[in-house]
Design a protein around this motif. Sequence first.
Motif, PDB file in Angstrom:
ATOM      1  N   ILE A 398       0.865  -1.179   0.000  1.00  0.00           N
ATOM      2  CA  ILE A 398       0.000   0.000   0.000  1.00  0.00           C
ATOM      3  C   ILE A 398       0.901   1.228   0.000  1.00  0.00           C
ATOM      4  O   ILE A 398       1.832   1.310   0.793  1.00  0.00           O
ATOM      5  N   VAL A 399       0.619   2.169  -0.925  1.00  0.00           N
ATOM      6  CA  VAL A 399       1.403   3.400  -0.957  1.00  0.00           C
ATOM      7  C   VAL A 399       1.085   4.197   0.292  1.00  0.00           C
ATOM      8  O   VAL A 399      -0.081   4.447   0.585  1.00  0.00           O
ATOM      9  N   TYR A 400       2.121   4.584   1.049  1.00  0.00           N
ATOM     10  CA  TYR A 400       1.785   5.290   2.262  1.00  0.00           C
ATOM     11  C   TYR A 400       2.460   6.648   2.390  1.00  0.00           C
ATOM     12  O   TYR A 400       2.075   7.448   3.201  1.00  0.00           O
ATOM     13  N   GLN A 401       3.376   6.926   1.515  1.00  0.00           N
ATOM     14  CA  GLN A 401       3.965   8.262   1.484  1.00  0.00           C
ATOM     15  C   GLN A 401       4.481   8.524   0.080  1.00  0.00           C
ATOM     16  O   GLN A 401       5.216   7.706  -0.458  1.00  0.00           O
ATOM     17  N   SER A 402       4.076   9.646  -0.511  1.00  0.00           N
ATOM     18  CA  SER A 402       4.547   9.872  -1.879  1.00  0.00           C
ATOM     19  C   SER A 402       5.911  10.566  -1.836  1.00  0.00           C
ATOM     20  O   SER A 402       6.320  11.091  -0.813  1.00  0.00           O
ATOM     21  N   ASN A 403       6.598  10.549  -2.952  1.00  0.00           N
ATOM     22  CA  ASN A 403       7.939  11.113  -3.040  1.00  0.00           C
ATOM     23  C   ASN A 403       7.996  12.053  -4.241  1.00  0.00           C
ATOM     24  O   ASN A 403       8.164  11.596  -5.371  1.00  0.00           O
ATOM     25  N   PRO A 404       7.827  13.360  -4.010  1.00  0.00           N
ATOM     26  CA  PRO A 404       7.760  14.300  -5.125  1.00  0.00           C
ATOM     27  C   PRO A 404       9.005  14.254  -6.019  1.00  0.00           C
ATOM     28  O   PRO A 404       8.921  14.542  -7.206  1.00  0.00           O
ATOM     29  N   ALA A 405      10.158  13.855  -5.459  1.00  0.00           N
ATOM     30  CA  ALA A 405      11.371  13.800  -6.271  1.00  0.00           C
ATOM     31  C   ALA A 405      11.311  12.642  -7.262  1.00  0.00           C
ATOM     32  O   ALA A 405      11.843  12.717  -8.366  1.00  0.00           O
ATOM     33  N   PHE A 406      10.682  11.542  -6.870  1.00  0.00           N
ATOM     34  CA  PHE A 406      10.513  10.376  -7.738  1.00  0.00           C
ATOM     35  C   PHE A 406       9.035   9.961  -7.668  1.00  0.00           C
ATOM     36  O   PHE A 406       8.686   9.095  -6.869  1.00  0.00           O
ATOM     37  N   PRO A 407       8.180  10.581  -8.503  1.00  0.00           N
ATOM     38  CA  PRO A 407       6.740  10.325  -8.383  1.00  0.00           C
ATOM     39  C   PRO A 407       6.376   8.841  -8.503  1.00  0.00           C
ATOM     40  O   PRO A 407       5.378   8.406  -7.953  1.00  0.00           O
ATOM     41  N   ASP A 408       7.199   8.043  -9.206  1.00  0.00           N
ATOM     42  CA  ASP A 408       6.852   6.624  -9.367  1.00  0.00           C
ATOM     43  C   ASP A 408       7.563   5.753  -8.329  1.00  0.00           C
ATOM     44  O   ASP A 408       7.542   4.533  -8.427  1.00  0.00           O
ATOM     45  N   ARG A 409       8.216   6.379  -7.348  1.00  0.00           N
ATOM     46  CA  ARG A 409       8.924   5.606  -6.319  1.00  0.00           C
ATOM     47  C   ARG A 409       8.541   6.050  -4.909  1.00  0.00           C
ATOM     48  O   ARG A 409       9.359   6.588  -4.160  1.00  0.00           O
ATOM     49  N   PRO A 410       7.273   5.844  -4.536  1.00  0.00           N
ATOM     50  CA  PRO A 410       6.832   6.257  -3.195  1.00  0.00           C
ATOM     51  C   PRO A 410       7.317   5.290  -2.123  1.00  0.00           C
ATOM     52  O   PRO A 410       7.988   4.292  -2.427  1.00  0.00           O
ATOM     53  N   ARG A 411       6.996   5.594  -0.853  1.00  0.00           N
ATOM     54  CA  ARG A 411       7.244   4.650   0.226  1.00  0.00           C
ATOM     55  C   ARG A 411       6.040   3.734   0.353  1.00  0.00           C
ATOM     56  O   ARG A 411       4.908   4.155   0.205  1.00  0.00           O
ATOM     57  N   ILE A 412       6.318   2.450   0.623  1.00  0.00           N
ATOM     58  CA  ILE A 412       5.278   1.424   0.560  1.00  0.00           C
ATOM     59  C   ILE A 412       5.242   0.614   1.852  1.00  0.00           C
ATOM     60  O   ILE A 412       6.292   0.289   2.403  1.00  0.00           O
ATOM     61  N   ARG A 413       4.028   0.282   2.314  1.00  0.00           N
ATOM     62  CA  ARG A 413       3.902  -0.721   3.373  1.00  0.00           C
ATOM     63  C   ARG A 413       3.657  -2.048   2.665  1.00  0.00           C
ATOM     64  O   ARG A 413       2.664  -2.204   1.962  1.00  0.00           O
ATOM     65  N   ILE A 414       4.593  -2.982   2.814  1.00  0.00           N
ATOM     66  CA  ILE A 414       4.418  -4.300   2.207  1.00  0.00           C
ATOM     67  C   ILE A 414       3.449  -5.083   3.083  1.00  0.00           C
ATOM     68  O   ILE A 414       3.699  -5.251   4.285  1.00  0.00           O
ATOM     69  N   ILE A 415       2.346  -5.534   2.516  1.00  0.00           N
ATOM     70  CA  ILE A 415       1.365  -6.231   3.342  1.00  0.00           C
ATOM     71  C   ILE A 415       1.348  -7.734   3.054  1.00  0.00           C
ATOM     72  O   ILE A 415       0.804  -8.511   3.811  1.00  0.00           O
ATOM     73  N   MET A 416       1.944  -8.134   1.945  1.00  0.00           N
ATOM     74  CA  MET A 416       1.994  -9.560   1.632  1.00  0.00           C
ATOM     75  C   MET A 416       3.311  -9.855   0.919  1.00  0.00           C
ATOM     76  O   MET A 416       3.684  -9.131  -0.010  1.00  0.00           O
ATOM     77  N   ASP A 417       4.026 -10.886   1.393  1.00  0.00           N
ATOM     78  CA  ASP A 417       5.305 -11.181   0.742  1.00  0.00           C
ATOM     79  C   ASP A 417       5.077 -12.036  -0.506  1.00  0.00           C
ATOM     80  O   ASP A 417       3.940 -12.372  -0.845  1.00  0.00           O
ATOM     81  N   SER A 418       6.177 -12.405  -1.165  1.00  0.00           N
ATOM     82  CA  SER A 418       6.031 -13.063  -2.472  1.00  0.00           C
ATOM     83  C   SER A 418       5.394 -14.447  -2.361  1.00  0.00           C
ATOM     84  O   SER A 418       4.873 -14.973  -3.344  1.00  0.00           O
ATOM     85  N   SER A 419       5.411 -15.034  -1.137  1.00  0.00           N
ATOM     86  CA  SER A 419       4.777 -16.352  -1.029  1.00  0.00           C
ATOM     87  C   SER A 419       3.355 -16.236  -0.470  1.00  0.00           C
ATOM     88  O   SER A 419       2.738 -17.231  -0.100  1.00  0.00           O
ATOM     89  N   GLY A 420       2.843 -15.001  -0.414  1.00  0.00           N
ATOM     90  CA  GLY A 420       1.443 -14.833  -0.018  1.00  0.00           C
ATOM     91  C   GLY A 420       1.215 -14.723   1.473  1.00  0.00           C
ATOM     92  O   GLY A 420       0.082 -14.731   1.939  1.00  0.00           O
ATOM     93  N   ARG A 421       2.310 -14.641   2.242  1.00  0.00           N
ATOM     94  CA  ARG A 421       2.146 -14.500   3.696  1.00  0.00           C
ATOM     95  C   ARG A 421       1.953 -13.032   4.054  1.00  0.00           C
ATOM     96  O   ARG A 421       2.563 -12.149   3.456  1.00  0.00           O
ATOM     97  N   ARG A 422       1.099 -12.766   5.058  1.00  0.00           N
ATOM     98  CA  ARG A 422       0.887 -11.394   5.517  1.00  0.00           C
ATOM     99  C   ARG A 422       2.155 -10.882   6.200  1.00  0.00           C
ATOM    100  O   ARG A 422       2.745 -11.567   7.013  1.00  0.00           O
ATOM    101  N   THR A 423       2.582  -9.696   5.837  1.00  0.00           N
ATOM    102  CA  THR A 423       3.711  -9.086   6.530  1.00  0.00           C
ATOM    103  C   THR A 423       3.364  -7.623   6.760  1.00  0.00           C
ATOM    104  O   THR A 423       2.336  -7.159   6.283  1.00  0.00           O
ATOM    105  N   ASP A 424       4.209  -6.940   7.449  1.00  0.00           N
ATOM    106  CA  ASP A 424       4.017  -5.498   7.590  1.00  0.00           C
ATOM    107  C   ASP A 424       5.371  -4.822   7.759  1.00  0.00           C
ATOM    108  O   ASP A 424       5.869  -4.648   8.854  1.00  0.00           O
ATOM    109  N   THR A 425       5.984  -4.478   6.627  1.00  0.00           N
ATOM    110  CA  THR A 425       7.252  -3.755   6.681  1.00  0.00           C
ATOM    111  C   THR A 425       7.152  -2.539   5.766  1.00  0.00           C
ATOM    112  O   THR A 425       6.337  -2.530   4.836  1.00  0.00           O
TER     113      THR A 425
END
Length: 460
Positions: A398-425
Amino acid sequence: MEELRKIIEIISNLAILIRTSQVHDIKNVAVVNLIEKVTGLINNFLKDEKILQIDLVGEFFYANDTRLKYSIEHLLNFDFLSRELKKRNIGTVIFKNMLGTEDTKTFLKAFLSAGFSKDPLKTMLDSLKGMTSITVDRLKRVKEDEALDMRKVVKKTYFNAVSFSKGLMNKIKTKEAVNIKKAKRIVESMVDLILEEEQLFLGMTAIKDYDEYTYHHSVNVSVLSIALGQRLGLSKKALNELGLAALFHDMGKVEVPIEILNKPTAFTEDEWLIMRKHPQWGVKALLTLKTPDPVLVRSSIVAFEHHLHYNYSGYPKVRVRHEQDLYSRIVTIADQYDAMTSSRVYSRVPLPPDKALSILIDRSGTQVDPLLLKFFINMVGVYPIGSMVLLNTNELGIVYQSNPAFPDRPRIRIIMDSSGRRTDTTVDLTERDAEGRFIRSIVKTLDYTKYKINLAEYLM
Ligand SMILES: [Fe+2]
Ligand SMILES: [Fe+2]
């Protein structure tokens, strides 16, 4: 005051110099003239002040510890310089001891070559080694624990405003006296916080409460309008007025029967006829308040015009096409964006933020003011806060903070890892690996309403 004006001129011209030297050779006469101009401006300042320290903190520039406020004519230059500094991981530039044009030239060359370096800050520091008149320092991140405290303040201010707007509508309905002073205080505290913590506040508007749509909507439109007004360089006094007018924009809905307002299915034609009267009813509600106040006149104009559309294709129908109020044109954009991304509006399913933006782009020049929309998009980013995204690492976030210097590179909360497990980083998409490649990139956006995601859990 005089010093601040000088500093703003220095920063603006420094930005122009950097931009010009990105397209022209350093020996080009335009670049040479600008180097002389900037050197002169800085020396003129150093004559009296001895030192000029420019700091970039978050979205804001400080000069010798004073926050800089600049008007719209300087906005693009400041935005540009902020982006270029962030790209190089530079947060501080210090000028002292009077400079020669050679110093400025050395700085410019270092700055340009740092733009192509894997470790731009190091390149910059290396190139400026031994130089006493110009030094730079790394970009400082706003501390995490400070951010946490601010989060609490922002949350409290936001919910304060929601409960006020709820009480307000009830009072208007029952014809009780409304406390305009309190409304002003609440808007002022939002303006103050948005000036400092725009991203956190925008995050609050991305959380949609299903039960109390109308009240959240008023506050969201107010927050989005203030943030947009800030981008346009409006004064604090103007932002307070704009915020209040935005908070009151749907006041006419108090006259719409509650069964229609909360109807879970689509409106009939008759119901639409009633709904479409809320702009006029808003004027009446605001101008007949028991506690009149001059700012209510401007608010009633906004209430009347907020569905009129840029090309007058909306409602109410007007015979004379007078120029629409700037505040109305701002509120129209904030209103449409929030309505589209909320669920409880005319029984629609909420749209993901990026879809809502693309619809607004389709309406540019017809329903909404094209120039204001550009500023709005720049503000919320290509991937607005609250967007759900799939990354190339197969992680879901989930995008949680935008980055005006790099509009396509915001800060993200990862909610699911690549194997489908819930995470929160939390990750920053500008992070690179040892080879200088980006570690993560966005592949596409997803519709979060299709996943059982509670946005509040991640954004608060
Ligand atoms: Fe409305
Ligand atoms: Fe609205």
